[in-house]
Design an enzyme around this catalytic site. Structure first.
Site, PDB file in Angstrom:
ATOM      1  N   LYS A  85       0.811  -1.230   0.000  1.00 13.64           N
ATOM      2  CA  LYS A  85       0.000   0.000   0.000  1.00 13.64           C
ATOM      3  C   LYS A  85       0.848   1.285   0.000  1.00 13.64           C
ATOM      4  O   LYS A  85       0.408   2.302  -0.507  1.00 13.64           O
ATOM      5  CB  LYS A  85      -0.953   0.005   1.192  1.00 13.64           C
ATOM      6  CG  LYS A  85      -2.101  -0.987   1.021  1.00 13.64           C
ATOM      7  CD  LYS A  85      -3.098  -0.908   2.157  1.00 13.64           C
ATOM      8  CE  LYS A  85      -4.114  -2.027   2.018  1.00 13.64           C
ATOM      9  NZ  LYS A  85      -5.166  -1.995   3.015  1.00 13.64           N
TER      10      LYS A  85
ATOM     11  N   TYR B 128     -11.239  -9.273   9.525  1.00 12.15           N
ATOM     12  CA  TYR B 128     -12.511  -9.824   9.031  1.00 12.15           C
ATOM     13  C   TYR B 128     -12.470 -11.312   8.718  1.00 12.15           C
ATOM     14  O   TYR B 128     -13.453 -11.868   8.222  1.00 12.15           O
ATOM     15  CB  TYR B 128     -13.051  -9.015   7.852  1.00 12.15           C
ATOM     16  CG  TYR B 128     -12.198  -9.047   6.599  1.00 12.15           C
ATOM     17  CD1 TYR B 128     -11.160  -8.147   6.425  1.00 12.15           C
ATOM     18  CD2 TYR B 128     -12.452  -9.967   5.593  1.00 12.15           C
ATOM     19  CE1 TYR B 128     -10.387  -8.169   5.281  1.00 12.15           C
ATOM     20  CE2 TYR B 128     -11.687  -9.992   4.435  1.00 12.15           C
ATOM     21  CZ  TYR B 128     -10.660  -9.089   4.294  1.00 12.15           C
ATOM     22  OH  TYR B 128      -9.888  -9.112   3.158  1.00 12.15           O
TER      23      TYR B 128
END
Ligand code: NAP
Length: 462
Positions: free
Chosen positions: A269, A412
């Site tokens: 990122k 998640y």
């Protein structure tokens, strides 16, 4: 053949080029501005002049929603791309060609054919302002782009016809790029459709590729979600896995395949920023990380949508006292979201020096994980990987959680983590990492295609 839609700023040649393409393809030609004039019985300058732009946009929406799905070449008004409902209608089972040109060319063309002003600015400033405002939308709208700055309508139309026949992936790039994907890391079920698209005789040369760039990323939910959305919205795209330890290898393959976009995940990122041409204000200046790259009209533009996925579920807790656990890539987006919500924020991290660096960027407090008890936060956001399968640890102890707290776990996998289970037992309000995933994916799809998917649709497809 499908519907061929021309979008682009005024003066880029949509009508002239559209007419030539229609003639050469043997298809009817439609122009949405002409249809608006026919439907209202008034000229476009009259609608603008007497009732303003908003009224014009209403008429335009009606015309676009009513366009037949049968094969045709359709030229649209310069501003259609800014409306997600328009994009949903126009993109379905269609090929959207965005025409673009440099500002000098557009100014010269518009001086010859005056159109109703969109702002009170002098012509050149108006062009610059509107092009800047709409750039993101044109990039999202584009299946293919043609620069008409130096072309005649005939040569631009020839370029469009060539794209329609052969697609945008040069034949010479197909085989070498196939080798990249045959690394053994990509699951078999993802390889089959990809190999067909990259073969010498693909089922449809207009199918465009995109995917997630990461290492590892084979666990990503991206392919399942995006490919299902492509089916739902009638988009001729395929989303796959660009998994490799070397980002320059991924970017080279992405460019050789002229991909539409990349989702970017661990560990790239931050590393991806030097590889792209433009980075949007939020991602570059504040968060320092990019999780979305849109390639269009010769430019790769980076965005960060992670922060939107953190901000949205917390929007009603503006001004709360918050603790952010962790100081890595996801934490930067979360810190941006929490400070944007004017929260009284403290960042706590296993390595406090990293919390300090992040806190200094966002003007908040910092400390180590053991400082938690002294803070009495209303909101706790976990951005460490603790609790991510197969790890079943928690970033705080259960007795540190109390009723009335809101606990948001960015992890998640699994959907309900040990932290979320403990927070529920303690009577906290809980938000799972799936909520962040949905929020960031919704924004990402909007940046890629200009379509606003309802969160419920994403939840259903996950
Ligand atoms: P990252 O850049 O590697 O940062 C990890 C952070 O967690 C660092 O601050 C690290 O502390 C801390 N940490 C790691 N192991 C720890 C341990 N055993 N005990 C205490 N702290 C520890 O990772 P990231 O990209 O921020 O991702 C973090 C998590 O967010 C991942 O689980 C990821 O799946 C999740 N995430 C979810 C979404 C979503 O859509 N829901 C999106 C992005 C990320 P040090 O500084 O001391 O190393």
């Amino acid at each position: 053949m499908k519907r061929i839609i021309f979008c682009g700023f005024r003066g880029t040649g949509k009508t002239e080029i559209g007419k030539i393409v229609a003639e050469q393809s043997g298809l009817p030609f439609l122009d949405t501005d002409t249809l608006i004039e026919q439907q209202t019985g008034r000229s476009i300058p009259d609608i603008f002049h007497e009732d303003g732009e908003e009224r014009f946009r209403e008429e335009e929406r009606k015309v676009i929603a009513g366009l037949k799905k049968s094969d045709a070449v359709i030229s649209t008004g310069g501003g259609v791309v800014t409306d997600p409902i328009n994009m949903e209608h126009l993109r379905r089972d269609s090929i959207v060609v965005v025409l673009h040109a440099d500002i000098d060319t557009i100014e010269k063309r518009l001086m010859k054919k005056p159109r109703p002003p969109l702002t009170g600015l002098p012509l050149r400033e108006e062009i610059a302002t509107m092009m800047d405002r709409r750039r993101q939308h044109y990039q999202a709208a584009a299946d293919f782009c043609i620069d008409t700055s130096e072309t005649t309508p005939e040569t631009a139309a020839a370029g469009v016809m060539d794209l329609l026949r052969h697609g945008n992936i040069p034949v010479k790039n197909r085989v070498p790029c196939t080798a990249f994907f045959k690394s053994g890391r990509i699951p078999e079920k993802c390889m089959d459709p990809l190999l067909k698209i990259l073969s010498d005789s693909p089922p449809d040369p207009l199918t465009r590729l995109m995917g997630v760039a990461g290492y590892p990323c084979a666990h990503s939910k991206g392919p399942r979600l995006f490919n299902a959305l492509f089916g739902h919205y009638g988009l001729n795209y395929h989303y796959t896995l660009f998994e490799d330890p070397e980002l320059d290898e991924i970017m080279s393959v992405a460019r050789h395949l002229d991909v539409k976009g990349l989702s970017v995940t661990i560990p790239f990122k931050q590393e991806i920023i030097p590889f792209i041409d433009e980075v949007d204000e939020h991602a570059a200046q504040q968060i320092g990380a990019v999780n979305t790259v849109v390639f269009a009209c010769g430019t790769a533009r980076g965005y960060n949508t992670d922060w939107i996925g953190v901000r949205k579920p917390l929007v009603d807790l503006k001004g709360s006292k918050a603790v952010l656990l962790g100081a890595g890539g996801a934490a930067a987006g979360a810190a941006f979201a929490l400070t944007d919500l004017e929260m009284d924020l403290t960042i706590l991290n296993r390595t406090p020096a990293k919390a300090k660096v992040l806190a200094e960027r966002f003007g908040c407090r910092w400390g180590e994980l053991s400082d938690f008890d002294a803070i009495h936060p209303d909101v706790v956001v976990n951005s460490t990987p603790l609790g991510m399968k197969p790890d079943d640890r928690m970033p705080v102890r259960e007795d540190q959680l109390r009723s009335g707290m809101t606990v948001f776990d960015l992890v998640y996998t699994p959907p309900v983590t040990p932290l979320i289970e403990a927070a529920r037992r303690a009577g906290c309000t809980t938000i799972t990492g799936t909520e962040m995933f949905i929020g960031q994916a919704r924004e990402q799809f909007y940046l890629f295609f200009g379509i606003d998917v309802p969160s419920e649709k994403i939840r259903e497809l996950l």
